[in-house]
Scaffold this motif. Structure first.
Motif, PDB file in Angstrom:
ATOM      1  N   PRO A  35       0.825  -1.214   0.000  1.00  0.00           N
ATOM      2  CA  PRO A  35       0.000   0.000   0.000  1.00  0.00           C
ATOM      3  C   PRO A  35       0.860   1.265   0.000  1.00  0.00           C
ATOM      4  N   ASP A  36       0.277   2.343  -0.462  1.00  0.00           N
ATOM      5  CA  ASP A  36       1.006   3.603  -0.617  1.00  0.00           C
ATOM      6  C   ASP A  36       1.691   4.067   0.661  1.00  0.00           C
ATOM      7  N   SER A  81      -8.898   5.751  -0.623  1.00  0.00           N
ATOM      8  CA  SER A  81      -8.749   4.416  -1.177  1.00  0.00           C
ATOM      9  C   SER A  81      -8.987   3.381  -0.085  1.00  0.00           C
ATOM     10  N   VAL A  83      -8.669   0.082   2.192  1.00  0.00           N
ATOM     11  CA  VAL A  83      -7.537  -0.688   2.680  1.00  0.00           C
ATOM     12  C   VAL A  83      -7.995  -2.128   2.796  1.00  0.00           C
TER      13      VAL A  83
END
Length: 125
Positions: A35-36, A81, A83
């Motif tokens: 993830p980012d 976004s 998760v």
């Protein structure tokens, strides 16, 4: 060792080797899979490491350095976004404790506070 220290993840894991086993390909795999906010954490740690050990060229363009920090900030602030890891939790023996933990974790993630969510995860294992 660096990735494990800063993320708890092993950069040599098979899931990062989709494009090959070189350091660059494993890093690309890491960027694709994780993830980012995890990628941002690693990038910040890499910058701190390079700065501490004076690996950053003295003539580094300030504008480029500022761009890097803007990218990292953008990676860190993507609360819209979903998760997917949140849905991976399974109920424990005490269903009420699980529901409270799941609600707390989801709220922390939605508020872009992954550290708070992580602490809640470790408390309810």
């Amino acid at each position: 060792m660096f990735f494990e220290e800063h993320t708890g993840l092993h950069i040599d894991d098979q899931r990062y080797r989709g494009s090959g086993t070189s350091k660059a390909n494993r890093m690309r795999g890491f960027w694709t899979v994780e993830p980012d906010h995890v990628v941002a954490r690693v990038l910040l740690a890499m910058i701190a490491h390079a700065t501490e050990y004076e690996c950053v060229p003295a003539d580094m363009d300030d504008a480029l350095f500022a761009d890097v920090h803007r990218i990292i900030a953008r990676l860190n602030q993507n609360p819209s976004s979903p998760v997917p890891e949140v849905d991976a939790f399974t109920a424990s023996v005490n269903e009420l404790d699980f529901e409270a933990a799941a609600k707390h974790i989801r709220t922390a993630i939605e508020q872009n506070e992954p550290a708070t969510a992580w602490i809640a995860c470790t408390c309810f294992r």
